[in-house]
Design a protein around this motif. Structure first.
Motif, PDB file in Angstrom:
ATOM      1  N   ARG A   1      39.153  33.501  29.470  1.00 18.80           N
ATOM      2  CA  ARG A   1      40.044  34.659  30.142  1.00 18.80           C
ATOM      3  C   ARG A   1      39.583  34.690  31.544  1.00 18.80           C
ATOM      4  O   ARG A   1      40.344  35.008  32.583  1.00 18.80           O
ATOM      5  CB  ARG A   1      39.308  35.935  29.802  1.00 18.80           C
TER       6      ARG A   1
ATOM      7  N   LEU B   1      43.128  36.388  23.823  1.00 21.24           N
ATOM      8  CA  LEU B   1      43.609  36.029  25.114  1.00 21.24           C
ATOM      9  C   LEU B   1      44.911  35.973  25.258  1.00 21.24           C
ATOM     10  O   LEU B   1      45.252  36.364  26.714  1.00 21.24           O
ATOM     11  CB  LEU B   1      42.824  34.398  25.180  1.00 21.24           C
TER      12      LEU B   1
ATOM     13  N   ILE C   1      42.378  41.213  33.786  1.00 18.84           N
ATOM     14  CA  ILE C   1      42.162  40.615  32.670  1.00 18.84           C
ATOM     15  C   ILE C   1      41.177  41.240  31.850  1.00 18.84           C
ATOM     16  O   ILE C   1      40.444  40.817  30.704  1.00 18.84           O
ATOM     17  CB  ILE C   1      41.946  39.185  33.036  1.00 18.84           C
TER      18      ILE C   1
END
Ligand code: ADP
Ligand code: ADP
Length: 218
Positions: free
Chosen positions: A144, A175, A124
């Motif tokens: 996140r 996101l 991520i």
């Protein structure tokens, strides 16, 4: 092959004077790799359906089955990842410790859990902030981290309830980009409740909900 199936599922809330039918006769099936947007007005029943699909709530009529779980209901937190509108990170824990939470429910060692949490943060794009505390993060970063926590166990199903609802537009886009990228090439199914057309258009299926009625289309 179906991950979760609902058959004529209903949910009526009855703590008030008049019962509220939040969901009526919802029938659907979610397959591996699905990209489903749940759209519809506030109060339409999206959260109710997501809670039922997650096993966080039980239907008042109809049935839900999770063929992916077999008899091992206890595996549910490892197989189903959840993201809500707010990140709900635990304030005293660092970012990496927050991401470790679902991994500690598995059978691996604490070392393995740490390695997997760092891997999820990598996916991520947040590995560098692993030692920060939630209060040090921006809203977008915190969300996140919540996504990394949900994906850390490589769940078969990811359920997200308005995951970008609290973010400004560019942050919301970012996101969602990162979320879709991290699912690329996996069989993880995604169901996302959203008001955001742009989010919905990036999914391959849109299911509409209003007044507790689910309109499923292929
Ligand atoms: P959405 O996510 O589409 O906004 P919800 O599933 O949150 O819709 O709500 C569907 C309906 O059920 C609404 O009328 C809502 O007020 C009602 N509802 C949701 N949760 C509860 C609850 N815990 N108790 C009573 N009514 C509820
Ligand atoms: P959403 O942002 O998805 O529309 P809501 O703001 O409607 O969700 O609901 C937030 C929380 O409040 C949920 O946990 C829901 O179950 C609960 N809730 C919603 N409506 C009611 C209600 N009428 N009575 C009690 N709880 C409710």
């Amino acid at each position: 092959e179906v991950l979760v199936r609902t058959d004529q599922v209903g949910r009526t809330y009855s703590q008030g004077k008049t019962p509220v039918v939040a969901l009526s006769s919802a029938t659907c099936a979610i397959l591996p790799g699905a990209r489903i947007a749940l759209m519809g007005p506030s109060g339409g029943g999206k959260s109710t359906l997501l809670h039922l699909l997650a096993g966080l709530d039980t239907p008042t009529s109809g049935s839900i089955t999770w063929p992916m779980l077999g008899a091992r209901e206890t595996l549910r937190p490892l197989k189903i990842g959840l993201v809500f509108q707010v990140p709900s990170l635990l304030a005293p824990l660092t970012v990496v410790e927050n991401v470790e939470i679902p991994l500690l429910l598995g059978q691996g060692s604490t070392e393995k859990a740490r390695a997997a949490a760092l891997d999820a943060l990598d996916r991520i794009g947040l590995r560098s902030i692993g030692e920060k505390l939630p209060e040090e993060l921006s809203g977008g970063q915190a969300q996140r981290v919540a996504v990394a926590r949900a994906l850390a166990t490589y769940p078969k199903l990811l359920l997200a309830d308005e995951p970008t609802g609290q973010l400004d537009h560019p942050t919301a886009q970012q996101l969602f980009d990162v979320l879709l990228e991290s699912l690329e090439g996996t069989e993880t199914a995604l169901v996302v409740a959203t008001h955001d057309r742009i989010v919905a258009e990036r999914m391959n299926t849109i299911w509409h909900m209003h007044h507790g009625l689910l309109e499923v289309q292929a």
